[in-house]
Design a protein around this motif. Structure first.
Motif, PDB file in Angstrom:
ATOM      1  N   PHE A  80      -8.354  -1.623  -6.831  1.00 49.43           N
ATOM      2  CA  PHE A  80      -7.154  -2.360  -5.949  1.00 49.43           C
ATOM      3  C   PHE A  80      -7.686  -3.723  -5.530  1.00 49.43           C
ATOM      4  O   PHE A  80      -6.460  -4.489  -5.013  1.00 49.43           O
ATOM      5  N   HIS A  82      -9.686  -4.278  -2.845  1.00 52.00           N
ATOM      6  CA  HIS A  82      -9.865  -4.153  -1.409  1.00 52.00           C
ATOM      7  C   HIS A  82     -11.217  -3.718  -0.885  1.00 52.00           C
ATOM      8  O   HIS A  82     -11.342  -3.868   0.380  1.00 52.00           O
ATOM      9  N   ASP A  94      -3.244  -2.584   3.231  1.00 51.67           N
ATOM     10  CA  ASP A  94      -3.040  -3.065   1.674  1.00 51.67           C
ATOM     11  C   ASP A  94      -3.829  -1.906   0.849  1.00 51.67           C
ATOM     12  O   ASP A  94      -3.031  -1.371  -0.074  1.00 51.67           O
ATOM     13  N   TYR A  95      -4.879  -1.478   1.148  1.00 52.59           N
ATOM     14  CA  TYR A  95      -5.525  -0.323   0.364  1.00 52.59           C
ATOM     15  C   TYR A  95      -4.642   1.094   0.561  1.00 52.59           C
ATOM     16  O   TYR A  95      -4.179   1.754  -0.349  1.00 52.59           O
ATOM     17  N   LYS A  97      -1.268   1.334   1.408  1.00 55.97           N
ATOM     18  CA  LYS A  97      -0.220   0.915   0.684  1.00 55.97           C
ATOM     19  C   LYS A  97      -0.377   1.044  -1.154  1.00 55.97           C
ATOM     20  O   LYS A  97       0.368   1.742  -1.628  1.00 55.97           O
ATOM     21  N   ASP A  98      -1.487   0.723  -1.390  1.00 54.92           N
ATOM     22  CA  ASP A  98      -1.815   0.869  -2.826  1.00 54.92           C
ATOM     23  C   ASP A  98      -2.129   2.329  -3.296  1.00 54.92           C
ATOM     24  O   ASP A  98      -1.500   2.724  -4.241  1.00 54.92           O
ATOM     25  N   PHE A  99      -3.036   2.856  -2.519  1.00 55.47           N
ATOM     26  CA  PHE A  99      -3.258   4.294  -2.580  1.00 55.47           C
ATOM     27  C   PHE A  99      -1.934   5.128  -2.486  1.00 55.47           C
ATOM     28  O   PHE A  99      -1.905   6.167  -3.304  1.00 55.47           O
ATOM     29  N   THR A 101       1.071   4.413  -3.117  1.00 55.56           N
ATOM     30  CA  THR A 101       2.121   4.103  -4.256  1.00 55.56           C
ATOM     31  C   THR A 101       1.554   4.657  -5.718  1.00 55.56           C
ATOM     32  O   THR A 101       2.227   5.283  -6.268  1.00 55.56           O
ATOM     33  N   LYS A 102       0.055   4.376  -5.831  1.00 54.27           N
ATOM     34  CA  LYS A 102      -0.386   4.612  -7.023  1.00 54.27           C
ATOM     35  C   LYS A 102      -1.065   5.825  -7.156  1.00 54.27           C
ATOM     36  O   LYS A 102      -1.261   6.566  -8.217  1.00 54.27           O
ATOM     37  N   VAL A 114      -4.738   6.360 -13.169  1.00 58.12           N
ATOM     38  CA  VAL A 114      -5.280   5.190 -12.073  1.00 58.12           C
ATOM     39  C   VAL A 114      -6.728   5.290 -11.900  1.00 58.12           C
ATOM     40  O   VAL A 114      -7.645   4.398 -12.030  1.00 58.12           O
ATOM     41  N   SER A 118      -9.799   3.073 -13.022  1.00 58.30           N
ATOM     42  CA  SER A 118     -10.535   2.353 -11.925  1.00 58.30           C
ATOM     43  C   SER A 118     -12.092   2.760 -12.418  1.00 58.30           C
ATOM     44  O   SER A 118     -12.974   1.865 -12.268  1.00 58.30           O
TER      45      SER A 118
END
Length: 139
Positions: A80, A82, A94-95, A97-99, A101-102, A114, A118
C-alpha cells in the motif's frame, strides 16, 4: 488453459503462475483482530509486550503466530506504500483506510487477491534489488 482456483498469474512477471496456499478467510480474520496491536508492535518492536496486551483483551496468540501475522501486515503495508512510517499518525491512518477498504470491507476473494498481489510485489522488489545490487545486498 485449465488452472486450479488457487493458481494465479504473477502480475509482475508475465507467464509466471504461482500456487497460492494461504487460508484467506482465517488469515483475514487474524489480520483484522490484530490491526491495532500491529501498530503497537511497529512502534515498540516488543513482541512479548504485544502478546501480553492481546491476552489482557482476550486475544490468545503465541508469539510465533503473531509474528507471522505481523509479517503479513508488513507485506500489505509495503504494497500500500506505507511501510516504514507507520509510527506517524497520518501514515497509520492511511494504512488503516487502505486495509479497511481492500481487506476488511472487501469480498474474501478480492481480499485474497490483494494479499496475493502484495506477496508478488514483494518478490518483484526483492528480485529488482538483487538484480541491481547483486551480492552487495547480502552484506
Amino acid at each position: 488453459m485449465n488452472i486450479p482456483d488457487n493458481v494465479f498469474e504473477n502480475p509482475y512477471q508475465e507467464g509466471q503462475y504461482l500456487h497460492f496456499t494461504m487460508n484467506v478467510p482465517t488469515t483475514v480474520n487474524h489480520l483484522i483482530a490484530t490491526l491495532q496491536v500491529y501498530r503497537t508492535f511497529v512502534i515498540s518492536e516488543d513482541l512479548e509486550m504485544v502478546v501480553s496486551e492481546l491476552a489482557e483483551k482476550g486475544g490468545n496468540y503465541e508469539a510465533n503466530d503473531l509474528a507471522e501475522i505481523f509479517s503479513i501486515h508488513d507485506v500489505l503495508a509495503n504494497f500500500f506504500g506505507h511501510y516504514g512510517d507507520l509510527d506517524i499518525d497520518s501514515v497509520w491512518d492511511d494504512y488503516v483506510k487502505d486495509f479497511t477498504t481492500k481487506i476488511t470491507q472487501a469480498e474474501i476473494k478480492e481480499a485474497g487477491m490483494v494479499i496475493f498481489k502484495s506477496y508478488c510485489f514483494r518478490a518483484f522488489k526483492a528480485k529488482s534489488i538483487e538484480e541491481e545490487w547483486g551480492d552487495a545486498v547480502n552484506i
